[in-house]
Scaffold this motif. Structure first.
Motif, PDB file in Angstrom:
ATOM      1  N   GLU A 293       0.827  -1.205   0.000  1.00 23.88           N
ATOM      2  CA  GLU A 293       0.000   0.000   0.000  1.00 23.88           C
ATOM      3  C   GLU A 293       0.868   1.264   0.000  1.00 23.88           C
ATOM      4  O   GLU A 293       0.598   2.218  -0.738  1.00 23.88           O
ATOM      5  CB  GLU A 293      -0.927  -0.018   1.224  1.00 23.88           C
ATOM      6  N   ASN A 294       1.907   1.284   0.827  1.00 21.75           N
ATOM      7  CA  ASN A 294       2.777   2.467   0.890  1.00 21.75           C
ATOM      8  C   ASN A 294       3.544   2.668  -0.414  1.00 21.75           C
ATOM      9  O   ASN A 294       3.751   3.801  -0.851  1.00 21.75           O
ATOM     10  CB  ASN A 294       3.746   2.338   2.063  1.00 21.75           C
ATOM     11  N   THR A 295       3.961   1.578  -1.048  1.00 18.54           N
ATOM     12  CA  THR A 295       4.684   1.693  -2.322  1.00 18.54           C
ATOM     13  C   THR A 295       3.785   2.272  -3.406  1.00 18.54           C
ATOM     14  O   THR A 295       4.209   3.112  -4.204  1.00 18.54           O
ATOM     15  CB  THR A 295       5.213   0.313  -2.758  1.00 18.54           C
ATOM     16  N   LYS A 312       7.250   4.590 -12.362  1.00 15.13           N
ATOM     17  CA  LYS A 312       7.116   3.324 -13.102  1.00 15.13           C
ATOM     18  C   LYS A 312       7.940   2.218 -12.442  1.00 15.13           C
ATOM     19  O   LYS A 312       7.505   1.060 -12.356  1.00 15.13           O
ATOM     20  CB  LYS A 312       7.554   3.518 -14.550  1.00 15.13           C
ATOM     21  N   LYS A 313       9.138   2.555 -11.975  1.00 15.75           N
ATOM     22  CA  LYS A 313       9.977   1.561 -11.309  1.00 15.75           C
ATOM     23  C   LYS A 313       9.294   1.017 -10.058  1.00 15.75           C
ATOM     24  O   LYS A 313       9.333  -0.192  -9.790  1.00 15.75           O
ATOM     25  CB  LYS A 313      11.319   2.196 -10.947  1.00 15.75           C
ATOM     26  N   LEU A 314       8.650   1.897  -9.287  1.00 17.38           N
ATOM     27  CA  LEU A 314       7.927   1.462  -8.085  1.00 17.38           C
ATOM     28  C   LEU A 314       6.742   0.582  -8.449  1.00 17.38           C
ATOM     29  O   LEU A 314       6.458  -0.421  -7.778  1.00 17.38           O
ATOM     30  CB  LEU A 314       7.469   2.690  -7.296  1.00 17.38           C
ATOM     31  N   LEU A 315       6.015   0.939  -9.506  1.00 18.35           N
ATOM     32  CA  LEU A 315       4.825   0.185  -9.900  1.00 18.35           C
ATOM     33  C   LEU A 315       5.168  -1.182 -10.477  1.00 18.35           C
ATOM     34  O   LEU A 315       4.326  -2.088 -10.470  1.00 18.35           O
ATOM     35  CB  LEU A 315       4.013   0.990 -10.918  1.00 18.35           C
ATOM     36  N   GLU A 316       6.395  -1.339 -10.993  1.00 18.68           N
ATOM     37  CA  GLU A 316       6.785  -2.620 -11.589  1.00 18.68           C
ATOM     38  C   GLU A 316       7.477  -3.549 -10.584  1.00 18.68           C
ATOM     39  O   GLU A 316       7.977  -4.597 -10.961  1.00 18.68           O
ATOM     40  CB  GLU A 316       7.713  -2.363 -12.776  1.00 18.68           C
ATOM     41  N   GLU A 317       7.519  -3.153  -9.302  1.00 21.31           N
ATOM     42  CA  GLU A 317       8.091  -4.037  -8.278  1.00 21.31           C
ATOM     43  C   GLU A 317       7.275  -5.323  -8.162  1.00 21.31           C
ATOM     44  O   GLU A 317       6.066  -5.338  -8.408  1.00 21.31           O
ATOM     45  CB  GLU A 317       8.130  -3.327  -6.923  1.00 21.31           C
ATOM     46  N   THR A 323      -4.142  -7.055  -2.684  1.00 23.20           N
ATOM     47  CA  THR A 323      -5.591  -7.176  -2.635  1.00 23.20           C
ATOM     48  C   THR A 323      -6.177  -6.725  -3.970  1.00 23.20           C
ATOM     49  O   THR A 323      -5.479  -6.150  -4.816  1.00 23.20           O
ATOM     50  CB  THR A 323      -6.166  -6.318  -1.504  1.00 23.20           C
ATOM     51  N   VAL A 324      -7.474  -6.962  -4.140  1.00 22.55           N
ATOM     52  CA  VAL A 324      -8.143  -6.533  -5.371  1.00 22.55           C
ATOM     53  C   VAL A 324      -8.073  -5.021  -5.512  1.00 22.55           C
ATOM     54  O   VAL A 324      -7.801  -4.481  -6.586  1.00 22.55           O
ATOM     55  CB  VAL A 324      -9.619  -7.003  -5.366  1.00 22.55           C
ATOM     56  N   LYS A 329      -5.745  -0.077  -8.060  1.00 21.71           N
ATOM     57  CA  LYS A 329      -4.970   1.158  -7.932  1.00 21.71           C
ATOM     58  C   LYS A 329      -3.695   1.099  -8.766  1.00 21.71           C
ATOM     59  O   LYS A 329      -3.323   2.079  -9.431  1.00 21.71           O
ATOM     60  CB  LYS A 329      -4.622   1.390  -6.456  1.00 21.71           C
ATOM     61  N   ARG A 330      -3.016  -0.035  -8.762  1.00 20.06           N
ATOM     62  CA  ARG A 330      -1.781  -0.183  -9.547  1.00 20.06           C
ATOM     63  C   ARG A 330      -2.077  -0.033 -11.038  1.00 20.06           C
ATOM     64  O   ARG A 330      -1.342   0.667 -11.758  1.00 20.06           O
ATOM     65  CB  ARG A 330      -1.163  -1.544  -9.255  1.00 20.06           C
TER      66      ARG A 330
END
Length: 652
Positions: A293-295, A312-317, A323-324, A329-330
């Motif tokens: 959630e924090n990421t 983008k780098k954070l979202l591709e971790e 959760t759904v 959100k991602r």
């Protein structure tokens, strides 16, 4: 040095001295799993397992599971009943930490149903584990049964429901229940408990979208936590230090998330970074959801600050657990990223992913929520009824036994008759009271309906009068135009007149609608275009205009700025887009709304914007007005003038 500064220095030195032995001890600690494996006896291993807060710092939950299974197999071969019970408890907990809640609850049920008697400490661990699994599985009726059982066994004094309300999204109700259940139990000098209390209140407020108030509670939590950490009179164990650091990370993460909600992105980034770093240093398996959630919130902050590569780098971790809601959100953030870099094909793919997820959820959402509410209320009432029936049954049994011993059968008949008469009287009284309540409810309902009709009528009248007043302003501007010789002044008055008509049309549509809350935008846009054409006399009558806004409704707070924006764009097209004639002119207007989000696009095939567009944006009142209105809709205007014609669009 002042006395206050001297006191701060002494406090710091004392705290450092107290922490030195603890740090030395920590540096000599061995791997938790190795320590666990070296212990003798199932009870010792059980105590160490559940009292070790940082089990997964060196080894994953799967490594622990393998070790526990080896010990369980040994106990089963030697028919060690106590050992089997202890290792199965640990096995169920490990499956819960991994996220396999179905497997965990199956083992827990097997232990509960297959064991005649359990020691209270083991029963407490088992019921706590079942409670945790039922919450994750959203089986709230089962959760309530477990908590009632804990109360009946004396493992807890009160049955709390605030976390169940929160899981169902009823955050205000959860907060009220939590305050009633917890606040009276906290001692005045328990700073750590107060820190937990204010963090929880802040969490409920944040989830209820009350971010400013939530921040106040989170700051209180940090203050109490600092008091607890700096209080040298309290001897703190390793678990106490671990819990305080974990709580600080949780509060800092909550502060960062609240700041993102308030669009304070620069302030949010350090808080979210600190929280994620601390969680990763500690029990990773326990804090997986907070890290995810924090990421996601950290990525959103960077995206809003145009730090697109970092976002983008954070979202591709690789997230261990999502959760759904976190997946939605991602996907939304990735779509926004691709929108920013104008890769609209990839953006559309992520929007479609979210649409698919939301469509699959909507069908079951309402019915599940109703069933859960019925389960909460129904189960509580059922348990209370059973208790009352059981108590009444015991009382009646005692009366019958006393009468039988005395042999006074006649008194039993008389007592039975008395109870029958009292029951009949109670039924008659309840029936009469029910009729009275029904009449009172009917009268109140009639009064409320009349009051609503009267208020709706008054609201229609207000909108009608506002429309008439705006039309009067428009007429005054027309009179002023006739008495003005300056062409520039006449043009300015005509523009003002067009804007006033756009607002008047909003109020006209409102009082003509059955629902005063929203405006049907297809009809409004068509009426607005006709109004603008009438201002420009014959200009624009040969332009082909396509409006794609069928079924889209906006409230008045969005419709007024939207109408003014459209008025400016259509007016500019009529005035400047077709200097050589508008026989082949085309205008395309597209408006869509999904929940709280919407998309607007306007384009024409005219001569396009001039080369000095950026300079005109700063000097032209029309473009400045459009940009301010788009900002009012919490969006940013995008302009495409690299091809024939012009295209404006924005999300709101």
């Amino acid at each position: 040095m002042t006395p206050k500064q001297t006191l701060v220095v002494l406090t710091f030195l004392a705290t450092a001295l107290l922490c030195l032995p603890m740090q030395a001890q920590n540096s000599q600690e061995v791997n938790p799993l190795e320590t666990f494996s070296s212990l003798e006896g199932a009870q010792n291993k059980l105590d160490y397992f559940f009292n070790t807060p940082n089990r997964y710092t060196e080894n994953s939950a799967y490594d622990w599971l393998e070790s526990v299974r080896v010990s369980l197999s040994t106990s089963e071969k030697t028919n060690d009943t106590l050992g089997i019970l202890a290792y199965k408890l640990m096995e169920a907990k490990l499956y819960s930490d991994i996220g396999d809640n179905d497997k965990s609850i199956a083992i827990a049920k097997e232990l509960y149903n297959g064991t005649d008697s359990l020691e209270l400490d083991k029963m407490s661990l088992l019921l706590e584990l079942m409670d945790e699994n039922y919450q994750r599985l959203q089986m709230y009726d089962k959760q309530i049964e477990i908590r009632e059982l804990k109360k009946s066994l004396g493992l807890t004094e009160n049955v709390a429901y605030h976390d169940i309300y929160a899981s169902m999204g009823l955050y205000r109700q959860a907060m009220k229940q939590y305050i009633m259940d917890v606040k009276p139990t906290i001692p005045d000098n328990d700073y750590y408990a107060f820190a937990q209390f204010h963090n929880k209140i802040g969490y409920f407020l944040y989830q209820d979208k009350s971010a400013p108030t939530a921040l106040t509670e989170f700051n209180k939590s940090i203050s109490f936590l600092n008091l607890y950490i700096n209080d040298i009179s309290i001897q703190k164990t390793e678990i106490d230090i671990f819990n305080s650091e974990a709580l600080r990370a949780e509060v800092e993460g909550n502060i960062g998330k609240s700041q993102v909600l308030l669009k304070q992105y620069i302030e949010a980034i350090p808080n979210l970074n600190n929280s994620i770093k601390t969680f990763k240093e500690f029990n990773h398996g326990k804090f997986t959801s907070q890290i995810t959630e924090n990421t996601l919130n950290l990525a959103e902050a960077h995206l809003q600050l145009d730090n697109n590569r970092t976002a983008k780098k954070l979202l591709e971790e690789e997230f261990e657990e999502m959760t759904v809601e976190q997946r939605i959100k991602r996907n939304r953030l990735l779509a926004q990223y691709y929108d920013k870099i104008e890769n609209y094909k990839s953006a559309a793919q992520f929007y479609k992913k979210n649409a698919f997820i939301k469509d699959s959820l909507k069908a079951n959402e309402v019915s599940i929520l109703k069933q859960q509410l019925v389960a909460i209320v129904g189960t509580s009432d059922l348990e209370n009824s059973r208790k009352l029936i059981a108590e009444q049954k015991m009382a009646n049994e005692k009366i019958r036994n006393d009468l039988k011993a005395q042999g006074e059968r006649i008194y039993l008949v008389l007592i039975s008759l008395i109870f029958t008469v009292l029951g009949l009287i109670g039924l008659v009284y309840a029936y009469a009271k029910s009729i009275k309540n029904q009449r009172l409810i009917a009268e109140q309902k009639h009064f409320i309906e009349d009051s609503l009709k009267e208020k709706e009528s008054l609201l229609r009248e207000i909108h009608h009068r506002v429309k008439n007043n705006l039309q009067m302003v428009s007429s005054l501007l027309s009179l002023q135009t006739r008495n003005t010789k300056s062409k520039a002044a006449i043009a300015a008055l005509e523009e003002g007149k067009s804007r006033v008509k756009a607002m008047a049309l909003i109020h006209q549509k409102l009082y003509q609608n059955e629902d005063l809350s929203y405006i049907e935008m297809q009809g409004y846009i068509e009426s607005l275009i006709n109004s603008v054409q009438s201002v420009f006399k014959k200009g624009g009558h040969n332009i082909s205009i396509t409006v794609d806004a069928e079924g889209t409704e906006l409230d008045i707070d969005r419709a007024i700025p939207f109408g003014l924006i459209l008025n400016e764009l259509v007016s500019n097209t009529f005035k400047y887009a077709f200097p050589d004639g508008d026989d082949n002119g085309k205008i395309y207007i597209h408006l869509r709304k999904d929940g709280d989000k919407g998309y607007f696009e306007y384009s024409d095939n005219g001569v396009g914007l001039p080369e000095d567009m950026d300079e005109r944006t700063n000097t032209s009142m029309g473009f400045r007005l459009i940009n301010r209105l788009v900002n009012q809709l919490q969006s940013k205007l995008n302009v495409d003038h690299t091809k024939e014609g012009v295209r404006f669009w924005f999300n709101f």
